[in-house]
Design a protein around this motif. Structure first.
Motif, mmCIF file in Angstrom:
data_model
loop_
_atom_site.group_PDB
_atom_site.id
_atom_site.type_symbol
_atom_site.label_atom_id
_atom_site.label_comp_id
_atom_site.label_asym_id
_atom_site.label_seq_id
_atom_site.Cartn_x
_atom_site.Cartn_y
_atom_site.Cartn_z
ATOM 1 N N GLU A 142 35.088 22.820 45.763
ATOM 2 C CA GLU A 142 35.614 22.660 47.114
ATOM 3 C C GLU A 142 37.142 22.607 47.100
ATOM 4 O O GLU A 142 37.800 23.209 47.962
ATOM 5 N N ALA A 143 37.714 21.892 46.136
ATOM 6 C CA ALA A 143 39.172 21.827 46.035
ATOM 7 C C ALA A 143 39.738 23.226 45.793
ATOM 8 O O ALA A 143 40.746 23.611 46.398
ATOM 9 N N VAL A 144 39.087 23.988 44.943
ATOM 10 C CA VAL A 144 39.562 25.338 44.632
ATOM 11 C C VAL A 144 39.408 26.251 45.848
ATOM 12 O O VAL A 144 40.284 27.067 46.148
ATOM 13 N N ARG A 145 38.289 26.093 46.558
ATOM 14 C CA ARG A 145 38.083 26.915 47.744
ATOM 15 C C ARG A 145 39.195 26.679 48.772
ATOM 16 O O ARG A 145 39.788 27.613 49.303
ATOM 17 N N ARG A 146 39.488 25.410 49.004
ATOM 18 C CA ARG A 146 40.543 25.089 49.975
ATOM 19 C C ARG A 146 41.907 25.553 49.496
ATOM 20 O O ARG A 146 42.727 26.022 50.280
ATOM 21 N N ALA A 147 42.158 25.416 48.205
ATOM 22 C CA ALA A 147 43.420 25.899 47.646
ATOM 23 C C ALA A 147 43.518 27.404 47.844
ATOM 24 O O ALA A 147 44.591 27.929 48.161
ATOM 25 N N GLY A 148 42.404 28.085 47.691
ATOM 26 C CA GLY A 148 42.383 29.543 47.875
ATOM 27 C C GLY A 148 42.811 29.936 49.278
ATOM 28 O O GLY A 148 43.591 30.887 49.463
ATOM 29 N N GLU A 149 42.358 29.213 50.247
ATOM 30 C CA GLU A 149 42.744 29.494 51.634
ATOM 31 C C GLU A 149 44.242 29.330 51.826
ATOM 32 O O GLU A 149 44.899 30.134 52.487
ATOM 33 N N ILE A 150 44.755 28.264 51.232
ATOM 34 C CA ILE A 150 46.188 27.991 51.378
ATOM 35 C C ILE A 150 47.022 29.069 50.693
ATOM 36 O O ILE A 150 47.998 29.577 51.255
ATOM 37 N N VAL A 151 46.626 29.439 49.488
ATOM 38 C CA VAL A 151 47.356 30.459 48.740
ATOM 39 C C VAL A 151 47.338 31.782 49.493
ATOM 40 O O VAL A 151 48.366 32.456 49.635
ATOM 41 N N ALA A 152 46.182 32.140 50.016
ATOM 42 C CA ALA A 152 46.060 33.419 50.728
ATOM 43 C C ALA A 152 46.929 33.426 51.981
ATOM 44 O O ALA A 152 47.656 34.397 52.241
ATOM 45 N N ALA A 153 46.880 32.325 52.725
ATOM 46 C CA ALA A 153 47.654 32.254 53.966
ATOM 47 C C ALA A 153 49.144 32.365 53.672
ATOM 48 O O ALA A 153 49.884 33.070 54.372
ATOM 49 N N ASN A 154 49.583 31.692 52.621
ATOM 50 C CA ASN A 154 51.003 31.725 52.279
ATOM 51 C C ASN A 154 51.420 33.124 51.830
ATOM 52 O O ASN A 154 52.467 33.628 52.215
ATOM 53 N N ASP A 155 50.583 33.741 51.016
ATOM 54 C CA ASP A 155 50.931 35.069 50.497
ATOM 55 C C ASP A 155 50.990 36.084 51.635
ATOM 56 O O ASP A 155 51.901 36.914 51.700
#
Length: 595
Positions: free
Chosen positions: A406-419
């Motif tokens: 779950e932590a990785v999934r949420r981090a993925g969303e953040i990374v994608a949005a920033n990129d």
RNA sequence: GCGCCCGUAGCUCAAUGGAUAGAGCAGCGGAUUUCUAAUCCGCUGGUUGUGGGUUCGAGUCCCGCCGGGCGUACCA
């Protein structure tokens, strides 16, 4: 030499003329610390107030005497006396520049190795291999790993040992479950999952029976479980064979989780390793008159402060002849002493086991291990936002891997949005994004734990741990990526720059503040090790990142007014990046070049 | 009952006996032709549960009380 040791060294000489007792001098030196407020200078010596009383003079006069004897002109500006007798110290820029220049060329960033290395055994994580790791294992695993890494970096001989639970009652549960409720098909497909199901099933039966009236003429399930455990311990062939069949699969499972967590051990000597050493421990306790039989069990009783015997003993052998973890822990201490003769053993275990360790340590001292530092590095419970222990809605403990996912999934969303939002368009491939999400997500989870004072309970929150502001791994990793992106943009040959001999300038207050913080790295590490609290290191890193961003806002690097200034600032950037990377590494957290 | 731990800003938490108790979040107000604004700067917010004591100085040490958590003989 770093700032604080250098200051202490000068004060040691100055105090030698005023105080006779060496121990007293050393005690006074502990009162030299960093100033809380910049207006009081960089460091302050609070030695004059207590000394004033002792010498029968006004503290300000004592302070003046100390300053007279202080040979510090090369290091600090003229010390100032303030308030009741504080001595305020401001380090000279030239001295800071000299230390920074040395740090630039040093792999250790100017952090010295300890003069007297000690040997530590750090006992952490210790899951029961019979059941999947859950939320309760995070703190021990993460804190222990960080302490071990930090001790090693400081030059100590630290031995990380995973004292896995591979021999206790939980295996009796599995054995009983296997013999009575096994789903062969499921076991063939995924043995660990099926064993976990059996464990939970048997556990539930045992717990349910406790709340119901047990039929008197029928043996309880708990008793049957204990009998399976006892048979295993007694060398029963079938149970032994099953144990050997179960164990490798269970170990593969936990090792996979350690891989994701980036956690390592030097040894993993589980409870079973001490199997043939347990009887001897009990015999020795009996022989020395330290243990006696009580209600059929062999017990060690302790005296309280009043010299009266405590009611609750430490049981080392049960009525049925089986040994307990107290026995194993004593055998483990003996083995560790024989094998490594450590100066200290640290047990990173939750606070609820306080009494066990109090007893264990007392027993160890009775057995003659008196010069061994035994430390229960205890920590609080992980809570959910309702203030109760972290559980699923149905009341079950939460599996560790679910948390990681779950932590990785949420981090993925953040990374994608920033990129996606980058002005020049996205620059990361889907694969790269996934790698970054893993590092950011797991880093966030670990950092959230490490940044907490370990003695208190803490509230688990994905939103908090992945926050982009504040004292989080994400913020720190972002700061690192920002620094590194300057090098990429400026086509900087960092290696060449480090040996170029450029002079570092600290003309701007933000430059100086950043430099000061970089040079405090070793202080932070010593604090973290002093009372085994990694949050001392996270606080430091947060302060460092803050000062970096202030510097970044105020001092343009690539477009600096002159080439010398640009080079100087690039060196400060390099030191910042390396310190953040090393600091996070000591916490077991990785960095990324872009995010 | 006894033992251990905890009580700090609205929330989550810092603060090796030292100066005016600090951060983040939330709230309010600013800064962007960007070296990635996931940033920075400022403001608001506290009788450190409570009453005593020790100390030149107490969130920190000691005692009492109130509130909470955990542990308390054969699990770990």
């Amino acid at each position: 030499m770093n700032i604080l040791p250098a200051l202490k060294s000068r004060f040691r000489s100055a105090l030698a003329g005023l105080l006779e007792d060496r121990a007293e001098i050393e005690k006074s030196l502990d009162l030299i610390r960093r100033s809380q407020d910049a207006k009081f200078g960089d460091y302050q010596a609070n030695v004059a107030m207590p000394l004033g009383k002792k010498l029968g003079k006004p503290p300000r006069e004592v302070a003046a005497n100390i300053i007279e004897r202080l040979d510090i002109a090369d290091l600090c500006q003229t010390p100032e006396i303030a308030g009741p007798g504080f001595i305020n110290l401001r380090v000279k820029d030239e001295w800071l520049v000299e230390r920074l220049t040395a740090a630039v060329r040093d792999d250790r960033l100017g952090v010295p190795q300890v003069e007297k290395p000690r040997t530590y055994v750090v006992d952490y994580s210790a899951p029961n291999v019979a059941k999947p790791m859950h939320v309760g294992h995070i703190r021990s695993t993460v804190i222990g790993d960080a302490l071990c890494r930090t001790l090693k970096f400081l030059g100590h001989n630290a031995i990380g040992d995973n004292h896995i639970g591979d021999w206790g009652t939980q295996f009796g549960m599995i054995l009983y479950g296997y013999k009575n409720f096994l789903d062969r098909e499921a076991y063939r497909e995924n043995p660990v999952e099926e064993l976990a199901r059996l464990y939970k099933l048997v556990r539930k039966i045992v717990d349910d029976e406790k709340t119901q009236a047990v039929v008197a003429d029928r043996e309880s399930t708990e008793a049957k479980v204990l009998r399976e455990t006892a048979k295993l311990h007694a060398g029963d062939a079938e149970n032994r064979r099953l144990w050997e069949e179960f164990l490798p699969a269970c170990e593969d499972e936990i090792n996979r989780v350690y891989g994701r967590l980036n956690v390592t051990f030097d040894h993993a000597l589980g409870e079973s390793f001490y199997e043939d050493r347990l009887a001897a421990v009990v015999e020795e306790l009996l022989k020395k008159g330290l243990a006696r039989e009580s209600d059929g069990a062999i017990c060690v009783f302790f005296k309280d402060e009043k010299g009266e015997e405590e009611k609750v003993p430490m049981i080392v052998r049960k009525q049925d002849g089986a040994f307990l973890y107290a026995t194993t822990d004593l055998a483990t201490i003996r083995y560790r002493m024989e094998t490594w003769s450590p100066d200290a053993i640290l047990y990173v275990v939750d606070h609820r086991q306080g009494m066990h360790f109090k007893h264990l340590f007392a027993a160890a001292r009775m057995l003659g291990y008196e010069n061994l530092e035994l430390e229960h590095v205890s920590f609080g419970t992980v809570l959910s936002d309702d203030g109760k222990p972290f559980k699923t809605r149905s009341g079950e403990t939460v599996g560790l891997e679910i948390l990681l996912d779950e932590a990785v999934r949420r981090a993925g969303e953040i990374v994608a949005a920033n990129d996606d939002a980058k002005s020049g368009g996205p620059e990361l491939s889907p694969e790269r994004r996934a790698e970054i999400a893993e590092i950011v997500g797991i880093g966030a989870l670990k950092y959230a734990d490490l940044s907490q004072n370990r003695t208190s309970d803490y509230v688990f929150s994905y939103d908090k741990m992945l926050a982009m502001n504040g004292n989080t791994a994400t913020y720190m990793q972002y700061a690192y990526a920002r620094v590194r992106s300057i090098f990429a943009k400026g086509n900087t040959d960092v290696e060449a720059m480090r040996v170029s001999g450029v002079k570092i300038s600290l003309a701007h207050p933000a430059e100086r503040a950043l430099a000061m913080e970089i040079l405090r790295f070793s202080e932070a590490l010593e604090l973290a090790v002093f009372d085994y609290r990694p949050n001392q290191l996270t606080s430091y890193l947060f302060e460092l990142a803050n000062r970096y961003f202030t510097f970044y806002e105020n001092c343009h690097v690539l477009n600096a007014e002159t080439d010398e200034l640009r080079q100087s600032r690039l060196l400060l950037c390099d030191l910042t990046a390396r310190t953040i990377r090393k600091g996070l590494e000591l916490l077991g957290i990785r960095v990324v070049e872009k995010m």
